[in-house]
Design a protein around this motif. Structure first.
Motif, PDB file in Angstrom:
ATOM      1  N   ASP A  51       0.851  -1.193   0.000  1.00 25.88           N
ATOM      2  CA  ASP A  51       0.000   0.000   0.000  1.00 25.88           C
ATOM      3  C   ASP A  51       0.888   1.245   0.000  1.00 25.88           C
ATOM      4  N   VAL A  52       0.717   2.095  -1.009  1.00 25.98           N
ATOM      5  CA  VAL A  52       1.573   3.298  -1.114  1.00 25.98           C
ATOM      6  C   VAL A  52       1.376   4.241   0.079  1.00 25.98           C
ATOM      7  N   ARG A  53       0.203   4.104   0.782  1.00 27.62           N
ATOM      8  CA  ARG A  53      -0.063   4.971   1.935  1.00 27.62           C
ATOM      9  C   ARG A  53       0.847   4.641   3.120  1.00 27.62           C
ATOM     10  N   SER A  54       1.480   3.443   3.077  1.00 22.55           N
ATOM     11  CA  SER A  54       2.362   3.069   4.187  1.00 22.55           C
ATOM     12  C   SER A  54       3.828   3.431   3.927  1.00 22.55           C
ATOM     13  N   ILE A  55       4.090   4.141   2.834  1.00 22.26           N
ATOM     14  CA  ILE A  55       5.479   4.568   2.533  1.00 22.26           C
ATOM     15  C   ILE A  55       5.967   5.571   3.589  1.00 22.26           C
ATOM     16  N   ASP A  56       7.157   5.311   4.095  1.00 21.52           N
ATOM     17  CA  ASP A  56       7.799   6.238   5.038  1.00 21.52           C
ATOM     18  C   ASP A  56       8.655   7.207   4.203  1.00 21.52           C
ATOM     19  N   TRP A  57       8.169   8.419   4.029  1.00 22.31           N
ATOM     20  CA  TRP A  57       8.817   9.351   3.104  1.00 22.31           C
ATOM     21  C   TRP A  57      10.165   9.844   3.630  1.00 22.31           C
ATOM     22  N   ASN A  58      10.332   9.919   4.928  1.00 25.35           N
ATOM     23  CA  ASN A  58      11.618  10.355   5.495  1.00 25.35           C
ATOM     24  C   ASN A  58      12.724   9.347   5.188  1.00 25.35           C
ATOM     25  N   VAL A  59      12.433   8.061   5.422  1.00 26.48           N
ATOM     26  CA  VAL A  59      13.427   7.002   5.158  1.00 26.48           C
ATOM     27  C   VAL A  59      13.654   6.870   3.655  1.00 26.48           C
ATOM     28  N   THR A  60      12.585   7.002   2.884  1.00 27.11           N
ATOM     29  CA  THR A  60      12.676   6.920   1.413  1.00 27.11           C
ATOM     30  C   THR A  60      13.623   8.004   0.879  1.00 27.11           C
ATOM     31  N   ALA A  61      13.490   9.223   1.403  1.00 25.06           N
ATOM     32  CA  ALA A  61      14.346  10.330   0.959  1.00 25.06           C
ATOM     33  C   ALA A  61      15.806  10.099   1.346  1.00 25.06           C
ATOM     34  N   ARG A  62      15.993   9.478   2.562  1.00 23.54           N
ATOM     35  CA  ARG A  62      17.357   9.260   3.052  1.00 23.54           C
ATOM     36  C   ARG A  62      18.088   8.234   2.193  1.00 23.54           C
ATOM     37  N   TYR A  63      17.405   7.168   1.797  1.00 24.70           N
ATOM     38  CA  TYR A  63      18.067   6.080   1.053  1.00 24.70           C
ATOM     39  C   TYR A  63      17.833   6.156  -0.452  1.00 24.70           C
ATOM     40  N   ASN A  64      17.020   7.117  -0.861  1.00 28.51           N
ATOM     41  CA  ASN A  64      16.758   7.332  -2.278  1.00 28.51           C
ATOM     42  C   ASN A  64      16.069   6.140  -2.949  1.00 28.51           C
ATOM     43  N   GLU A  65      15.359   5.354  -2.160  1.00 30.97           N
ATOM     44  CA  GLU A  65      14.503   4.279  -2.691  1.00 30.97           C
ATOM     45  C   GLU A  65      13.355   4.069  -1.708  1.00 30.97           C
ATOM     46  N   PRO A  66      12.199   3.585  -2.207  1.00 29.21           N
ATOM     47  CA  PRO A  66      11.008   3.547  -1.338  1.00 29.21           C
ATOM     48  C   PRO A  66      11.091   2.516  -0.200  1.00 29.21           C
ATOM     49  N   TYR A  67      10.693   2.974   0.998  1.00 27.33           N
ATOM     50  CA  TYR A  67      10.585   2.121   2.180  1.00 27.33           C
ATOM     51  C   TYR A  67       9.167   2.264   2.752  1.00 27.33           C
TER      52      TYR A  67
END
Length: 288
Positions: A51-67
């Motif tokens: 579910d895209v609603r569960s994406i952690d945008w802070n971690v995603t930005a840090r690692y440059n890939e979706p978490y």
């Protein structure tokens, strides 16, 4: 009851009820009474279908890939057993008294909670709270509850369900799973139950003997009220007397069922000569 005999009885009940809770009720209890909600567990890399609603945008930005955030059910619950120890529970015309069945059902429920790592507490009540054991985890604690159920001697023989429910509301600040075990030969607890039912998940388990439903025609009989101790000479040949008693009993049962149902609480009937295992299992399945 001496210590040796008490330990023997505790062990006997433990063996019987633990087997039931391990093999029959454990899974049903877990699925019936869910945890308080979801709690954050960890983050992991996004996978196709997440579910895209569960994406952690802070971690995603840090690692440059979706978490994504992973959540788990917050399982820990508290079960409160409220057991009627008034004089009417010392009644039985088959091979078991009502209080013996109350003990076995309580032990089975306690071991089901133990299996799910939940806390269990106990309130023994008559027309007052006779004993309160605060909720705790662990087998030693459950065995203590069983010991109290077996050997506790109440100071009163009367019943007041409203008083017990008020006490529960005062001592239990967080939501709990509450089982009230009684024959419910009582009245005037509707308002208190409504308040309790709004706060807790409440189930009333009525344990009764079929001989309580009506009086047989036995002529003039001396009868003792197990709660007040008064003795009266009753003419059981009188159809009016028999009908009056049967109506009184029906009114109490109907009051119990209607009051619990209106308050959004669960209702379970268990006759002493019937299998409480089947009754409990059926109740859990209906609610699950």
């Amino acid at each position: 009851m001496d210590t040796k005999e008490l330990l023997k009885k505790v062990r006997k009940i433990e063996i019987k009820t633990r087997r039931l809770s391990d093999h029959i009720f454990g899974g049903e209890y877990h699925s019936t009474f869910k945890g308080r909600g979801m709690t954050f567990s960890e983050v992991r890399q996004y996978q196709f279908g997440d579910d895209v609603r569960s994406i952690d945008w802070n971690v995603t930005a840090r690692y440059n890939e979706p978490y994504v955030k992973v959540f788990e059910e917050e399982r820990e619950l508290t079960m409160m057993l409220m057991v009627d120890v008034s004089g009417s529970e010392l009644f039985g015309t088959t091979n078991q008294f009502k209080n013996e069945i109350l003990t076995e059902i309580s032990a089975t429920l306690a071991f089901s909670a133990l299996q799910n790592n939940d806390k269990v507490g106990l309130i023994l009540f008559s027309d007052q709270v006779e004993l309160f054991i605060p909720p705790k985890k662990g087998k030693t604690h459950v065995l203590r509850i069983i010991r109290e159920l077996l050997e506790f001697k109440p100071t009163s023989t009367k019943t007041d369900i409203a008083e017990a429910l008020k006490y529960l509301t005062n001592v239990m600040k967080k939501k709990a799973i509450v089982f009230v075990l009684s024959d419910f030969i009582a009245s005037d607890y509707e308002r208190t139950l409504k308040i309790t039912g709004n706060k807790h998940d409440v189930t009333g388990i009525r344990v009764y003997d079929k001989r309580e439903e009506s009086i047989p025609n036995l002529g003039m009989v001396q009868m003792a009220d197990s709660e007040t101790g008064s003795i009266k000479l009753i003419n059981t040949q009188s159809k009016k007397v028999r009908n009056s008693y049967a109506e009184f009993h029906r009114d109490r049962v109907n009051y119990f069922k209607e009051t619990f149902t209106k308050s959004g609480c669960g209702v379970l009937d268990c006759r002493v000569d019937e299998s409480y295992v089947r009754k409990l299992l059926g109740y859990f399945k209906r609610r699950g």
